[in-house]
Design a protein around this motif. Structure first.
Motif, mmCIF file in Angstrom:
data_model
loop_
_atom_site.group_PDB
_atom_site.id
_atom_site.type_symbol
_atom_site.label_atom_id
_atom_site.label_comp_id
_atom_site.label_asym_id
_atom_site.label_seq_id
_atom_site.Cartn_x
_atom_site.Cartn_y
_atom_site.Cartn_z
ATOM 1 N N ILE A 41 -36.396 11.089 14.825
ATOM 2 C CA ILE A 41 -35.875 10.429 13.635
ATOM 3 C C ILE A 41 -35.775 8.937 13.887
ATOM 4 C CG2 ILE A 41 -33.865 10.231 12.145
ATOM 5 C CD1 ILE A 41 -33.434 13.265 12.971
ATOM 6 N N VAL A 42 -36.426 8.179 13.049
ATOM 7 C CA VAL A 42 -36.392 6.723 13.196
ATOM 8 C C VAL A 42 -35.268 6.186 12.329
ATOM 9 C CG1 VAL A 42 -37.788 4.649 13.137
ATOM 10 C CG2 VAL A 42 -38.888 6.870 13.329
ATOM 11 N N ALA A 43 -34.438 5.393 12.927
ATOM 12 C CA ALA A 43 -33.316 4.860 12.160
ATOM 13 C C ALA A 43 -33.714 3.543 11.533
ATOM 14 C CB ALA A 43 -32.131 4.650 13.074
ATOM 15 N N ASP A 44 -33.100 3.250 10.415
ATOM 16 C CA ASP A 44 -33.323 1.936 9.804
ATOM 17 C C ASP A 44 -32.849 0.864 10.774
ATOM 18 O OD1 ASP A 44 -32.444 2.836 6.405
ATOM 19 O OD2 ASP A 44 -34.071 3.438 7.722
ATOM 20 N N VAL B 163 -32.323 -2.415 9.957
ATOM 21 C CA VAL B 163 -31.474 -3.437 9.354
ATOM 22 C C VAL B 163 -30.026 -2.968 9.360
ATOM 23 C CG1 VAL B 163 -31.131 -4.898 7.348
ATOM 24 C CG2 VAL B 163 -33.394 -3.976 7.854
ATOM 25 N N ASP B 164 -29.165 -3.751 9.898
ATOM 26 C CA ASP B 164 -27.749 -3.399 9.878
ATOM 27 C C ASP B 164 -27.018 -4.378 8.975
ATOM 28 O OD1 ASP B 164 -25.258 -2.747 12.422
ATOM 29 O OD2 ASP B 164 -25.184 -2.667 10.259
ATOM 30 N N ARG B 165 -26.589 -3.851 7.836
ATOM 31 C CA ARG B 165 -25.885 -4.732 6.909
ATOM 32 C C ARG B 165 -24.389 -4.618 7.086
ATOM 33 N NH1 ARG B 165 -29.145 -4.167 1.287
ATOM 34 N NH2 ARG B 165 -31.210 -4.396 2.149
ATOM 35 N N GLY B 166 -23.989 -3.862 8.066
ATOM 36 C CA GLY B 166 -22.569 -3.611 8.243
ATOM 37 C C GLY B 166 -21.790 -4.831 8.682
#
Lengths: 335, 300
Positions: free
Chosen positions: B7-10, B12-15
């Motif tokens: 599973i590839v995670a997104d 971009v971390d907008r957190g």
């Protein structure tokens, strides 16, 4: 409809489902005698143009048809229970726990004012009656399952803080929360850009493999179908016209409409090729008949190049043309 | 397809934003002039009401604190009334009644109005249509007229006046709620909630209500000033607060008899009503600008 597999073999069997809008003489049938079956752990793709009745089939299974529409005939059997005969309370208990759904629009399908954690745990709290802490722990597992980075922080975030791909992962996690047997994925990748589409397809495949969940995939994107589906049912103007295994349908389609649909898929190599190889995109002449038009024969007959006299007079039945391959056509699937 | 795909995670971390959302909100609030001015006056009125027994120089009901109709100044900043009561003390204590009236009336209007509007919008069909046509019918009459009728029916006292003002505001809140719920219920998250098994009541209470709340805050703060005004009007007409209550509307009403000889009798409570109503209006406008995304650029 003798060729449809017995419902015992599978998880979901839709039999002769007919849905009409309006009442009395103004009623327009949007789905006619739709029948298909879905086995445990299988992915069945429902494909067809806009307005062919794909989403309506999904909403009928969920029992969430808009109030103007009503099921006038047929059965929807999930593990032997007819969902259409269930009471409203029974249906509320079924939704989410046995059948769940992932929508097309991840941007608007999450409630903007509730945190991800709350939305994930909601189904658990009323289906399973688990404690807040247990539900939170499960939500964390679900976020890990769908491959979210930093799941602890995500639980406290709001939908607007996530990207489209991440929101669709949350939607999938929500659908999986109570471990349903069947997930209906209504165009799950349509609203996402191509690289994210691939991630979501991989995720759905991975989940199917790990949890053995059956997926009813609704899409008009044949590329997605080729990657995900085990079997394909082709819908045209509210009728199923062909059902076959994925490879078989792509290799040897029998219904002229399926052939047209496959020919209309753009192929980059041919579209951009130089010189003589370069082709225009094939298109189907004419348009889908509206649900109000009452056609006695095959709905595709007016657009079909192979149509014979019988086609516009009589609806062809679904006939088996090969092992696990049925089609409804007087010309191509004749006895 | 046969090998499990990782599973590839997104990526971009907008957190992690730069400024925390809470501080951004605070900055926007401080930049809105109507919110700051209105909010400060509202806060001031609330403090005055809460601290009335401490800050009031005299007992508001004590007759003969000073000379009758004493001119403002000196011991009595706002003068005394026809019974020699200190007007400043009465205005200070009056703030309590005013806020109390506003809260109760807005509370009644909100609770019933939101329930009726949400039920009508969610259920739709002939039921929703009928409910809203009844609301429309009531809406055609001026609020005060309905309140007058209700008080005449219930009997003239402050409690009944508050109830009457609250009831007469129901159509207003119902219509706003109806419009908001009507647009919210068509959003896909409502379907998504039903799909995981939420019942109708659950959808309305857990999913729709939090979305209805922000516009209702604005409507309620604007409705507050309307309620204060209506209640003062009822008291002025003798249908609300009864003497010797230091209620602003009532003070205006009795002071009116001396308006040529001792105008300060009406200036104190009159200005108090004006300032309070204006403050709540400013505050409501400020909150609306804050919540309205189209106004963001201007306030930013």
């Amino acid at each position: 409809m003798a060729d449809v597999e017995s419902p015992m073999a599978g998880l979901l069997a839709v039999e002769d489902l007919t849905v009409a809008f309006g009442r009395g003489s103004s009623a327009a049938a949007a789905l006619r005698d739709v029948s298909f079956a879905l086995r445990r752990g299988e992915t069945l793709a429902l494909v067809g143009e806009s307005g062919s009745g794909k989403s309506l089939t999904a909403l009928s299974i969920m029992g969430l048809l808009p109030t103007e529409g009503q099921v006038s005939a047929g059965r929807v059997l999930l593990g032997g229970d007819d969902l259409l005969r269930k009471s409203r309370d029974d249906m509320i208990r079924t939704r989410g726990s046995r059948v769940s759904m992932v929508f097309q629009e991840p941007m608007t399908s999450l409630n903007p004012v509730l945190t991800i954690g709350r939305q994930l745990t909601e189904g658990l709290q009323f289906h399973r009656k688990v404690s807040r802490a247990a539900a939170d722990a499960r939500a964390l597992d679900l976020l890990r399952l769908v491959g979210m980075t930093n799941p602890e922080a995500r639980l406290k975030q709001y939908p607007h803080q996530l990207s489209g791909g991440m929101r669709q992962r949350v939607m999938i996690a929500m659908a999986l929360a109570c471990e349903p047997d069947l997930i209906i994925a209504d165009e799950p990748t349509t609203a996402l850009d191509v690289s994210i589409q691939a991630q979501i397809i991989d995720l759905l495949l991975d989940i199917k493999e790990r949890l053995g969940t059956s997926i009813l995939l609704i899409t008009h994107d044949l590329g997605v179908v080729a990657e995900m589906a085990d079997r394909i049912a082709v819908l045209y103007a509210g009728r199923v016209v062909e059902i076959a295994d994925c490879l078989q349908l792509f290799d040897a389609p029998r219904h002229p409409y399926t052939e047209g649909l496959l020919a209309a898929v753009p192929r980059l190599d041919l579209l951009v090729a130089d010189g003589a190889d370069r082709i225009r995109l094939a298109e189907l002449p004419g348009s889908v008949p509206s649900p109000g038009e009452r056609l006695s024969g095959c709905p595709f007959a007016p657009r079909c190049s192979l149509a014979i006299e019988r086609c516009s007079a009589e609806m062809p039945p679904m006939r088996t043309v090969a092992e696990g391959h049925t089609a409804a056509c007087w010309v191509r699937a004749a006895a | 397809m046969s090998t499990p795909i990782p599973i590839v995670a997104d990526t971009v971390d907008r957190g992690t934003g730069i400024a925390s959302p809470r501080r951004q909100l605070l900055r926007r609030m401080l930049r809105s002039r109507s919110l700051v001015i209105g909010g400060s006056i509202v806060l001031f009125v609330v403090l005055v009401a809460l601290l009335a027994p401490i800050i009031a120089p005299f007992d508001p009901d004590h007759i003969g604190t000073g000379r009758r109709l004493a001119v403002p100044g000196g011991k009595f900043l706002l003068g005394t009334d026809e019974f020699g009561r200190d007007i400043l003390s009465r205005v200070i204590f009056g703030a309590r009644y005013t806020l109390y009236i506003g809260l109760v009336a807005v509370g009644i209007g909100l609770v019933f109005g939101v329930a009726i509007g949400a039920a009508a919008a969610y259920a739709g069909g002939w039921f929703g249509g009928l409910l809203m046509r009844v609301m429309d019918l009531l809406y055609t009459f001026p609020d005060v007229l309905i309140a007058l009728g209700l008080v005449a029916f219930l009997g003239p006292n402050l409690t009944n006046a508050m109830i009457a003002v609250g009831l007469s505001a129901i159509p207003y809140y119902a219509r706003v709620t109806y419009a908001v719920v009507l647009s919210e219920r068509q959003k896909p998250y409502v379907d998504a909630a039903q799909v995981v098994g939420a019942s109708h009541i659950r959808v309305v209470v857990r999913h729709l209500m939090p979305n209805v709340l922000p516009p209702m805050i604005v409507v309620a703060s604007l409705g507050f000033s309307a309620a204060v005004l209506s209640a003062a009007a009822l008291s002025f007409l003798g249908l609300g607060a009864q003497p010797p209550m230091p209620e602003w509307g009532l003070m205006l009403s009795t002071g009116r008899n001396y308006i040529t000889r001792a105008p300060w009798l009406v200036v104190g409570p009159g200005v108090a009503i004006f300032v309070t109503v204006m403050a709540f209006n400013l505050f409501g406008d400020g909150v609306r600008d804050l919540l309205d995304p189209r106004q963001r650029q201007r306030t930013l």
